[in-house]
Design a protein around this motif. Structure first.
Motif, PDB file in Angstrom:
ATOM      1  N   HIS A  45       0.633  -1.118  -0.153  1.00 59.59           N
ATOM      2  CA  HIS A  45       0.094   0.127   0.103  1.00 59.59           C
ATOM      3  C   HIS A  45       0.761   1.303  -0.030  1.00 59.59           C
ATOM      4  O   HIS A  45       0.190   2.392  -0.227  1.00 59.59           O
ATOM      5  CB  HIS A  45      -1.024   0.096   1.485  1.00 59.59           C
ATOM      6  CG  HIS A  45      -1.783  -1.158   1.067  1.00 59.59           C
ATOM      7  ND1 HIS A  45      -2.959  -1.335   0.189  1.00 59.59           N
ATOM      8  CD2 HIS A  45      -1.878  -2.313   1.995  1.00 59.59           C
ATOM      9  CE1 HIS A  45      -3.453  -2.318   0.630  1.00 59.59           C
ATOM     10  NE2 HIS A  45      -2.950  -3.000   1.514  1.00 59.59           N
ATOM     11  N   SER A  46       2.196   1.158   0.208  1.00 59.04           N
ATOM     12  CA  SER A  46       3.037   2.381   0.159  1.00 59.04           C
ATOM     13  C   SER A  46       4.220   2.139  -0.833  1.00 59.04           C
ATOM     14  O   SER A  46       5.273   2.752  -0.931  1.00 59.04           O
ATOM     15  CB  SER A  46       3.631   2.537   1.522  1.00 59.04           C
ATOM     16  OG  SER A  46       4.018   1.433   2.138  1.00 59.04           O
ATOM     17  N   THR A  47       4.069   0.876  -1.708  1.00 61.90           N
ATOM     18  CA  THR A  47       5.086   0.740  -2.524  1.00 61.90           C
ATOM     19  C   THR A  47       4.912   0.852  -3.824  1.00 61.90           C
ATOM     20  O   THR A  47       3.892   0.646  -4.279  1.00 61.90           O
ATOM     21  CB  THR A  47       5.537  -0.848  -2.420  1.00 61.90           C
ATOM     22  OG1 THR A  47       6.015  -1.120  -1.142  1.00 61.90           O
ATOM     23  CG2 THR A  47       6.698  -1.093  -3.382  1.00 61.90           C
ATOM     24  N   PRO A  48       5.610   1.820  -4.713  1.00 60.90           N
ATOM     25  CA  PRO A  48       5.403   2.212  -6.168  1.00 60.90           C
ATOM     26  C   PRO A  48       5.033   1.001  -6.969  1.00 60.90           C
ATOM     27  O   PRO A  48       5.845  -0.250  -6.536  1.00 60.90           O
ATOM     28  CB  PRO A  48       6.488   2.722  -6.559  1.00 60.90           C
ATOM     29  CG  PRO A  48       6.961   3.496  -5.234  1.00 60.90           C
ATOM     30  CD  PRO A  48       6.832   2.608  -4.166  1.00 60.90           C
ATOM     31  N   THR A  49       4.382   0.717  -7.798  1.00 62.18           N
ATOM     32  CA  THR A  49       4.386  -0.463  -8.599  1.00 62.18           C
ATOM     33  C   THR A  49       5.513  -0.945  -9.220  1.00 62.18           C
ATOM     34  O   THR A  49       5.600  -2.338  -9.230  1.00 62.18           O
ATOM     35  CB  THR A  49       3.335  -0.123  -9.805  1.00 62.18           C
ATOM     36  OG1 THR A  49       2.158   0.451  -9.430  1.00 62.18           O
ATOM     37  CG2 THR A  49       2.820  -1.250 -10.578  1.00 62.18           C
ATOM     38  N   GLY A  50       6.359  -0.301  -9.650  1.00 57.16           N
ATOM     39  CA  GLY A  50       7.441  -0.649 -10.300  1.00 57.16           C
ATOM     40  C   GLY A  50       8.418  -1.418  -9.199  1.00 57.16           C
ATOM     41  O   GLY A  50       9.483  -2.321  -9.770  1.00 57.16           O
ATOM     42  N   LEU A  55       9.337  -6.837  -3.936  1.00 58.23           N
ATOM     43  CA  LEU A  55       8.746  -6.930  -2.569  1.00 58.23           C
ATOM     44  C   LEU A  55       8.079  -8.288  -2.409  1.00 58.23           C
ATOM     45  O   LEU A  55       8.236  -8.838  -1.456  1.00 58.23           O
ATOM     46  CB  LEU A  55       7.526  -5.794  -2.430  1.00 58.23           C
ATOM     47  CG  LEU A  55       6.818  -6.113  -1.159  1.00 58.23           C
ATOM     48  CD1 LEU A  55       7.467  -6.231  -0.018  1.00 58.23           C
ATOM     49  CD2 LEU A  55       5.446  -5.056  -1.267  1.00 58.23           C
ATOM     50  N   ILE A  56       7.336  -8.934  -3.614  1.00 59.46           N
ATOM     51  CA  ILE A  56       7.051 -10.026  -3.933  1.00 59.46           C
ATOM     52  C   ILE A  56       8.144 -11.076  -3.554  1.00 59.46           C
ATOM     53  O   ILE A  56       7.863 -12.331  -3.051  1.00 59.46           O
ATOM     54  CB  ILE A  56       6.181 -10.251  -5.063  1.00 59.46           C
ATOM     55  CG1 ILE A  56       4.990  -9.216  -5.107  1.00 59.46           C
ATOM     56  CG2 ILE A  56       5.464 -11.500  -5.235  1.00 59.46           C
ATOM     57  CD1 ILE A  56       4.084  -9.555  -3.651  1.00 59.46           C
ATOM     58  N   ALA A 100      -1.095 -16.201  -0.164  1.00 63.54           N
ATOM     59  CA  ALA A 100      -0.788 -16.780  -1.185  1.00 63.54           C
ATOM     60  C   ALA A 100      -1.283 -16.452  -2.547  1.00 63.54           C
ATOM     61  O   ALA A 100      -1.091 -15.976  -3.591  1.00 63.54           O
ATOM     62  CB  ALA A 100      -1.168 -18.440  -1.075  1.00 63.54           C
ATOM     63  N   THR A 101      -2.776 -16.075  -2.307  1.00 57.98           N
ATOM     64  CA  THR A 101      -3.691 -15.522  -3.430  1.00 57.98           C
ATOM     65  C   THR A 101      -3.311 -14.156  -3.725  1.00 57.98           C
ATOM     66  O   THR A 101      -3.413 -13.490  -4.786  1.00 57.98           O
ATOM     67  CB  THR A 101      -5.079 -15.437  -3.162  1.00 57.98           C
ATOM     68  OG1 THR A 101      -5.246 -14.855  -1.808  1.00 57.98           O
ATOM     69  CG2 THR A 101      -5.514 -17.092  -3.006  1.00 57.98           C
ATOM     70  N   LEU A 102      -2.739 -13.233  -2.814  1.00 63.96           N
ATOM     71  CA  LEU A 102      -2.367 -12.021  -2.935  1.00 63.96           C
ATOM     72  C   LEU A 102      -1.182 -11.898  -3.627  1.00 63.96           C
ATOM     73  O   LEU A 102      -1.065 -11.045  -4.575  1.00 63.96           O
ATOM     74  CB  LEU A 102      -2.416 -11.163  -1.605  1.00 63.96           C
ATOM     75  CG  LEU A 102      -1.934  -9.740  -1.618  1.00 63.96           C
ATOM     76  CD1 LEU A 102      -3.042  -8.934  -2.675  1.00 63.96           C
ATOM     77  CD2 LEU A 102      -1.966  -9.121  -0.355  1.00 63.96           C
ATOM     78  N   PHE A 105      -1.938 -12.828  -7.368  1.00 65.71           N
ATOM     79  CA  PHE A 105      -2.572 -11.499  -8.074  1.00 65.71           C
ATOM     80  C   PHE A 105      -1.437 -10.653  -8.146  1.00 65.71           C
ATOM     81  O   PHE A 105      -1.423  -9.855  -9.415  1.00 65.71           O
ATOM     82  CB  PHE A 105      -3.723 -10.927  -7.289  1.00 65.71           C
ATOM     83  CG  PHE A 105      -4.171  -9.846  -7.967  1.00 65.71           C
ATOM     84  CD1 PHE A 105      -5.245  -9.863  -9.061  1.00 65.71           C
ATOM     85  CD2 PHE A 105      -3.627  -8.537  -7.200  1.00 65.71           C
ATOM     86  CE1 PHE A 105      -5.508  -8.686  -9.595  1.00 65.71           C
ATOM     87  CE2 PHE A 105      -4.340  -7.162  -8.081  1.00 65.71           C
ATOM     88  CZ  PHE A 105      -5.114  -7.396  -9.206  1.00 65.71           C
ATOM     89  N   LEU A 106      -0.590 -10.255  -7.430  1.00 72.43           N
ATOM     90  CA  LEU A 106       0.083  -9.022  -7.529  1.00 72.43           C
ATOM     91  C   LEU A 106       1.190  -9.665  -8.673  1.00 72.43           C
ATOM     92  O   LEU A 106       1.808  -8.635  -9.241  1.00 72.43           O
ATOM     93  CB  LEU A 106       0.963  -8.888  -6.278  1.00 72.43           C
ATOM     94  CG  LEU A 106       0.056  -8.128  -5.233  1.00 72.43           C
ATOM     95  CD1 LEU A 106       0.829  -7.979  -3.898  1.00 72.43           C
ATOM     96  CD2 LEU A 106      -0.303  -6.598  -5.798  1.00 72.43           C
ATOM     97  N   ARG A 107       1.655 -10.704  -8.554  1.00 79.09           N
ATOM     98  CA  ARG A 107       2.636 -11.204  -9.544  1.00 79.09           C
ATOM     99  C   ARG A 107       2.048 -11.405 -10.941  1.00 79.09           C
ATOM    100  O   ARG A 107       2.728 -10.997 -12.104  1.00 79.09           O
ATOM    101  CB  ARG A 107       3.258 -12.608  -9.186  1.00 79.09           C
ATOM    102  CG  ARG A 107       4.232 -13.207 -10.059  1.00 79.09           C
ATOM    103  CD  ARG A 107       5.040 -14.552  -9.197  1.00 79.09           C
ATOM    104  NE  ARG A 107       5.841 -14.033  -8.076  1.00 79.09           N
ATOM    105  CZ  ARG A 107       5.967 -14.880  -7.123  1.00 79.09           C
ATOM    106  NH1 ARG A 107       5.448 -15.796  -6.875  1.00 79.09           N
ATOM    107  NH2 ARG A 107       6.920 -14.347  -6.331  1.00 79.09           N
ATOM    108  N   ASN A 108       1.095 -12.068 -11.027  1.00 77.65           N
ATOM    109  CA  ASN A 108       0.518 -12.630 -12.483  1.00 77.65           C
ATOM    110  C   ASN A 108      -0.901 -11.876 -12.748  1.00 77.65           C
ATOM    111  O   ASN A 108      -1.460 -12.260 -13.880  1.00 77.65           O
ATOM    112  CB  ASN A 108       0.307 -14.001 -12.610  1.00 77.65           C
ATOM    113  CG  ASN A 108       1.726 -14.841 -12.344  1.00 77.65           C
ATOM    114  OD1 ASN A 108       2.842 -14.320 -12.953  1.00 77.65           O
ATOM    115  ND2 ASN A 108       1.631 -15.684 -11.454  1.00 77.65           N
TER     116      ASN A 108
END
Length: 223
Positions: A45-50, A55-56, A100-102, A105-108
């Protein structure tokens, strides 16, 4: 009741108490891991998308470490006693599946299926009568995922990512449509499912604002 019978019953009771304590120890260990995962994933929530991929990547080893605990639990549970002990770890397992589901989603940008979630957490098919991921626990985790994504939709805009809310909207609406086709008889699960409409409304409001201001590519809005 004769003395021999009483001694036998006492031995059974002591055995149950001992098993319960061992299960509790492993559930506590799983709780520690899921709390660490939640704390790390809260940074989205505080990390830029790039910067999300790195982080993941840092979260993944902690997620994979849950496999050690699920294996330990499966080793403890006697055959055909899954439903007897399930409630002891349900909440903790839901949190692990949520993480795991989050991550998926964030990865793929996709949904982790029940079987895939089991695989990520190292839950084997041959454990079905001892330790498994139930459909109910999986669905609870998905509802928690939507709760988190509705929050992410708002915070993404704050961080200047105007495409993420639209991607989240498509994903959540598709997930909600799937829930609508299920015959949910569990009261707690049904109430939580009903609450999803508020998360969807929040996401739609963000998407509407982004679209109105023409902050996201028009092509993405039409997809």
């Amino acid at each position: 009741m004769d003395l021999q019978n009483l001694e036998y019953i006492n031995r059974l009771l002591d055995k149950d108490v001992d098993l319960r304590e061992k299960i509790k120890d492993q559930v506590t260990e799983l709780d520690k891991k899921t709390r660490t995962l939640s704390g790390m994933l809260n940074k989205i929530h505080s990390t830029p998308t790039g910067q999300l991929p790195s982080l993941i990547d840092s979260v993944t080893p902690y997620l994979e470490s849950c496999r050690e605990t699920t294996a330990a639990l499966a080793e403890l549970i006697p055959p055909n006693q899954f439903w007897r002990w399930k409630d002891m770890w349900s909440f903790s397992l839901r949190n692990a599946v949520f993480s795991a589901t989050l991550v998926e989603f964030l990865r793929n940008g996709s949904l982790l299926s029940l079987s895939q979630a089991s695989e990520v957490l190292g839950i084997k098919d041959e454990w079905q009568d001892r330790f498994a991921l139930s459909a109910e626990d999986y669905l609870h985790a998905l509802i928690s995922l939507v709760n988190e994504l509705s929050r992410l939709a708002v915070n993404s805009v704050t961080l200047g990512d105007f495409e993420q809310p639209i991607k989240i909207s498509f994903f959540v609406k598709d997930l909600f449509a799937g829930f609508a086709m299920l015959n949910l008889k569990n009261d707690t699960l049904r109430r939580r499912y009903d609450s999803l409409k508020y998360d969807i409304k929040k996401i739609e409001e963000v998407v509407y604002d982004v679209s109105l201001r023409k902050l996201a590519p028009a092509k993405l809005n039409r997809e």
